[in-house]
Design a protein around this motif. Structure first.
Motif, PDB file in Angstrom:
ATOM      1  N   ALA A  82      43.581  50.425  38.997  1.00 53.76           N
ATOM      2  CA  ALA A  82      44.640  49.426  38.818  1.00 53.76           C
ATOM      3  C   ALA A  82      44.115  48.011  39.049  1.00 53.76           C
ATOM      4  O   ALA A  82      43.247  47.774  39.894  1.00 53.76           O
ATOM      5  CB  ALA A  82      45.797  49.722  39.759  1.00 53.76           C
ATOM      6  N   VAL A  83      44.689  47.077  38.302  1.00 55.72           N
ATOM      7  CA  VAL A  83      44.371  45.657  38.441  1.00 55.72           C
ATOM      8  C   VAL A  83      45.667  44.899  38.687  1.00 55.72           C
ATOM      9  O   VAL A  83      46.677  45.152  38.025  1.00 55.72           O
ATOM     10  CB  VAL A  83      43.689  45.101  37.175  1.00 55.72           C
ATOM     11  CG1 VAL A  83      43.428  43.591  37.320  1.00 55.72           C
ATOM     12  CG2 VAL A  83      42.386  45.839  36.894  1.00 55.72           C
ATOM     13  N   MET A  84      45.647  43.992  39.652  1.00 55.72           N
ATOM     14  CA  MET A  84      46.780  43.119  39.892  1.00 55.72           C
ATOM     15  C   MET A  84      46.343  41.673  39.721  1.00 55.72           C
ATOM     16  O   MET A  84      45.206  41.316  40.059  1.00 55.72           O
ATOM     17  CB  MET A  84      47.336  43.306  41.304  1.00 55.72           C
ATOM     18  CG  MET A  84      48.676  42.590  41.520  1.00 55.72           C
ATOM     19  SD  MET A  84      49.141  42.379  43.261  1.00 55.72           S
ATOM     20  CE  MET A  84      48.239  40.885  43.689  1.00 55.72           C
ATOM     21  N   PHE A 121      45.377  48.920  49.277  1.00 54.17           N
ATOM     22  CA  PHE A 121      45.058  49.747  48.110  1.00 54.17           C
ATOM     23  C   PHE A 121      43.564  49.635  47.812  1.00 54.17           C
ATOM     24  O   PHE A 121      43.146  48.783  47.016  1.00 54.17           O
ATOM     25  CB  PHE A 121      45.881  49.300  46.894  1.00 54.17           C
ATOM     26  CG  PHE A 121      47.360  49.219  47.162  1.00 54.17           C
ATOM     27  CD1 PHE A 121      48.132  50.369  47.256  1.00 54.17           C
ATOM     28  CD2 PHE A 121      47.987  47.988  47.330  1.00 54.17           C
ATOM     29  CE1 PHE A 121      49.497  50.299  47.501  1.00 54.17           C
ATOM     30  CE2 PHE A 121      49.345  47.897  47.578  1.00 54.17           C
ATOM     31  CZ  PHE A 121      50.102  49.065  47.670  1.00 54.17           C
ATOM     32  N   PRO A 122      42.729  50.482  48.412  1.00 53.68           N
ATOM     33  CA  PRO A 122      41.266  50.341  48.317  1.00 53.68           C
ATOM     34  C   PRO A 122      40.691  50.480  46.911  1.00 53.68           C
ATOM     35  O   PRO A 122      39.550  50.101  46.683  1.00 53.68           O
ATOM     36  CB  PRO A 122      40.759  51.481  49.212  1.00 53.68           C
ATOM     37  CG  PRO A 122      41.896  51.799  50.126  1.00 53.68           C
ATOM     38  CD  PRO A 122      43.126  51.565  49.332  1.00 53.68           C
ATOM     39  N   HIS A 123      41.469  51.007  45.974  1.00 50.30           N
ATOM     40  CA  HIS A 123      40.970  51.195  44.605  1.00 50.30           C
ATOM     41  C   HIS A 123      41.362  50.049  43.678  1.00 50.30           C
ATOM     42  O   HIS A 123      40.971  50.024  42.510  1.00 50.30           O
ATOM     43  CB  HIS A 123      41.525  52.501  44.029  1.00 50.30           C
ATOM     44  CG  HIS A 123      43.021  52.520  43.973  1.00 50.30           C
ATOM     45  ND1 HIS A 123      43.796  52.721  45.087  1.00 50.30           N
ATOM     46  CD2 HIS A 123      43.883  52.333  42.937  1.00 50.30           C
ATOM     47  CE1 HIS A 123      45.073  52.662  44.741  1.00 50.30           C
ATOM     48  NE2 HIS A 123      45.151  52.418  43.449  1.00 50.30           N
ATOM     49  N   VAL A 124      42.162  49.101  44.175  1.00 53.40           N
ATOM     50  CA  VAL A 124      42.725  48.051  43.316  1.00 53.40           C
ATOM     51  C   VAL A 124      41.798  46.845  43.250  1.00 53.40           C
ATOM     52  O   VAL A 124      41.170  46.456  44.240  1.00 53.40           O
ATOM     53  CB  VAL A 124      44.117  47.618  43.831  1.00 53.40           C
ATOM     54  CG1 VAL A 124      44.625  46.381  43.088  1.00 53.40           C
ATOM     55  CG2 VAL A 124      45.115  48.763  43.673  1.00 53.40           C
ATOM     56  N   ARG A 125      41.716  46.250  42.065  1.00 55.03           N
ATOM     57  CA  ARG A 125      41.027  44.981  41.857  1.00 55.03           C
ATOM     58  C   ARG A 125      42.078  43.890  41.687  1.00 55.03           C
ATOM     59  O   ARG A 125      43.120  44.113  41.064  1.00 55.03           O
ATOM     60  CB  ARG A 125      40.152  45.043  40.602  1.00 55.03           C
ATOM     61  CG  ARG A 125      39.464  43.719  40.253  1.00 55.03           C
ATOM     62  CD  ARG A 125      38.716  43.801  38.932  1.00 55.03           C
ATOM     63  NE  ARG A 125      38.125  42.512  38.586  1.00 55.03           N
ATOM     64  CZ  ARG A 125      37.528  42.242  37.429  1.00 55.03           C
ATOM     65  NH1 ARG A 125      37.422  43.176  36.506  1.00 55.03           N
ATOM     66  NH2 ARG A 125      37.020  41.045  37.199  1.00 55.03           N
ATOM     67  N   VAL A 126      41.822  42.707  42.253  1.00 52.88           N
ATOM     68  CA  VAL A 126      42.755  41.590  42.120  1.00 52.88           C
ATOM     69  C   VAL A 126      42.066  40.404  41.458  1.00 52.88           C
ATOM     70  O   VAL A 126      40.952  40.025  41.836  1.00 52.88           O
ATOM     71  CB  VAL A 126      43.322  41.153  43.494  1.00 52.88           C
ATOM     72  CG1 VAL A 126      44.207  39.915  43.329  1.00 52.88           C
ATOM     73  CG2 VAL A 126      44.124  42.283  44.133  1.00 52.88           C
ATOM     74  N   VAL A 127      42.744  39.828  40.471  1.00 54.19           N
ATOM     75  CA  VAL A 127      42.334  38.563  39.872  1.00 54.19           C
ATOM     76  C   VAL A 127      43.289  37.505  40.420  1.00 54.19           C
ATOM     77  O   VAL A 127      44.504  37.600  40.251  1.00 54.19           O
ATOM     78  CB  VAL A 127      42.429  38.614  38.332  1.00 54.19           C
ATOM     79  CG1 VAL A 127      42.076  37.248  37.736  1.00 54.19           C
ATOM     80  CG2 VAL A 127      41.507  39.697  37.779  1.00 54.19           C
ATOM     81  N   ASP A 174      33.272  42.507  44.688  1.00 55.10           N
ATOM     82  CA  ASP A 174      33.718  42.307  43.306  1.00 55.10           C
ATOM     83  C   ASP A 174      35.111  42.865  43.034  1.00 55.10           C
ATOM     84  O   ASP A 174      35.565  42.845  41.887  1.00 55.10           O
ATOM     85  CB  ASP A 174      32.709  42.892  42.317  1.00 55.10           C
ATOM     86  CG  ASP A 174      32.492  44.382  42.493  1.00 55.10           C
ATOM     87  OD1 ASP A 174      33.218  45.013  43.302  1.00 55.10           O
ATOM     88  OD2 ASP A 174      31.596  44.934  41.822  1.00 55.10           O
ATOM     89  N   ARG A 175      35.789  43.341  44.069  1.00 54.39           N
ATOM     90  CA  ARG A 175      37.193  43.732  43.881  1.00 54.39           C
ATOM     91  C   ARG A 175      38.100  42.509  43.759  1.00 54.39           C
ATOM     92  O   ARG A 175      39.265  42.633  43.364  1.00 54.39           O
ATOM     93  CB  ARG A 175      37.668  44.618  45.037  1.00 54.39           C
ATOM     94  CG  ARG A 175      36.996  45.989  45.074  1.00 54.39           C
ATOM     95  CD  ARG A 175      37.500  46.794  46.260  1.00 54.39           C
ATOM     96  NE  ARG A 175      38.949  46.927  46.224  1.00 54.39           N
ATOM     97  CZ  ARG A 175      39.730  46.960  47.314  1.00 54.39           C
ATOM     98  NH1 ARG A 175      39.187  46.846  48.524  1.00 54.39           N
ATOM     99  NH2 ARG A 175      41.027  47.100  47.197  1.00 54.39           N
TER     100      ARG A 175
END
Length: 341
Positions: A32-34, A52-58, A79-80
């Motif tokens: 998932a990306v937020m 949420f350790p699997h989530v990437r945030v921009v 790089d998350r």
């Protein structure tokens, strides 16, 4: 005066746990990306990346100082996290530049940030004397001094009346024009003096600080906040994958109205009322997740006094948006180049 404390000591994110709870079903997807559209000092993003350790945030922000502070705060996530110098109505362009398709979450925490209020020299606060600036992106755009010294009296009155809901707008505008005829206005203290002279003493005793509404109105005008928000909400909805969620925290009625109307439009069928069967293309493309606008409870207010005026709304994407709702890159104009720190 500059505050040298690290971001996590200077900023308590508003309604953090409630935001996490609302985003959780959408962010449960692997990979998932937020998008944190208003990164600020990174408090909400830190909460998401930790929960949420699997989530990437921009993270997007027009304020380069905020990007720098948040970048330090979030460096441990590697790089998350990706920080981008951009305004939130540029969300789809940013995602395209990063090679990211639809995202699972969008968070918008609107209005002036803790950083901007606390940095006296930015000119956002009426409590201390500072240059009349008020730009969220200090690298470009007009300042509050430009507005006060170059706009005509009628336009100044309109801005104060519409954006600040200031009942004494005509009197204030008249006094601003009279003052600048003697010398250009340059400091917030000068403006506060004009406001005190313009607003009756009885009103000042009961209506809070006389600068509150005028400073809000000038900040909104300088940063084009409402026009940007009107573009950003549909752009953000369009960026969501089906099942994705958007959470918005607004702090004044004009912002909240824009969000409410955009969400309501998406949650309502666009078919004529007499149509016996509603085609898929006219079905609602949003589901309202909150019941109206949620406010801070007593515990939140005790933790974070700046949550007093928050109005939180959330919605979930049900299906792709109709083609006629999509905005193309040709619709984007006047955008400055983005910078990834």
């Amino acid at each position: 005066m500059t505050d040298d404390r690290p971001a996590d000591e200077r900023h308590v994110p508003v309604l953090l746990q409630r935001c996490l709870d609302l985003l959780a079903p959408a962010l449960a997807v692997e990979g998932a990306v937020m998008v944190d559209s208003t990164l600020g000092m990174g408090g909400h993003t830190e909460g998401v990346l930790s929960a949420f350790p699997h989530v990437r945030v921009v993270g997007l922000d027009r304020d380069t100082q905020a990007l720098e502070l948040a970048g330090r705060r979030l460096a441990r996530f590697g790089d998350r996290f990706t920080g981008v110098h951009a305004v939130y109505d540029e969300i789809r362009d940013v995602l395209e530049d990063l090679g990211i398709g639809a995202v699972q979450g969008v968070l918008m925490d609107l209005g002036v940030s803790s950083l901007q209020l606390d940095e006296v020299e930015r000119g956002f606060s009426y409590a201390q004397d500072a240059p009349l600036d008020m730009r969220m992106d200090a690298t470009r755009g007009i300042t509050a001094a430009d507005v006060l010294n170059t706009y005509d009296e009628r336009d100044i009155a309109r801005i104060l009346r519409v954006y600040g809901e200031e009942r004494f707008a005509p009197r204030i505008a008249r006094n601003i024009v009279a003052a600048r005829a003697k010398a250009p206005l340059a400091r917030t203290g000068e403006l506060v003096d004009i406001l005190r002279a313009s607003i009756p003493a009885a009103t000042r005793k009961t209506g809070g600080h006389p600068g509150k509404r005028t400073f809000q109105a000038l900040r909104i005008e300088v940063n084009g906040e409402l026009e940007t928000l009107e573009r950003a909400v549909p752009e953000s909805i369009e960026a969501l994958a089906v099942g994705g969620r958007i959470v918005v925290e607004a702090y004044q009625s004009l912002e909240d109205r824009i969000v409410k109307q955009a969400f309501a439009a998406g949650a309502t069928t666009s078919a004529p009322p007499d149509l016996p069967v509603v085609p898929d293309t006219h079905q609602p493309y949003l589901r309202l997740v909150t019941r109206g606008a949620e406010e801070a409870d007593e515990a939140e207010l005790a933790l974070n006094p700046r949550s007093a005026s928050v109005r939180l709304r959330a919605a979930e994407r049900l299906r792709p948006t109709p083609t006629h709702m999509r905005r193309t890159h040709a619709d984007q104009h006047g955008k400055a180049p983005r910078r990834t720190p």
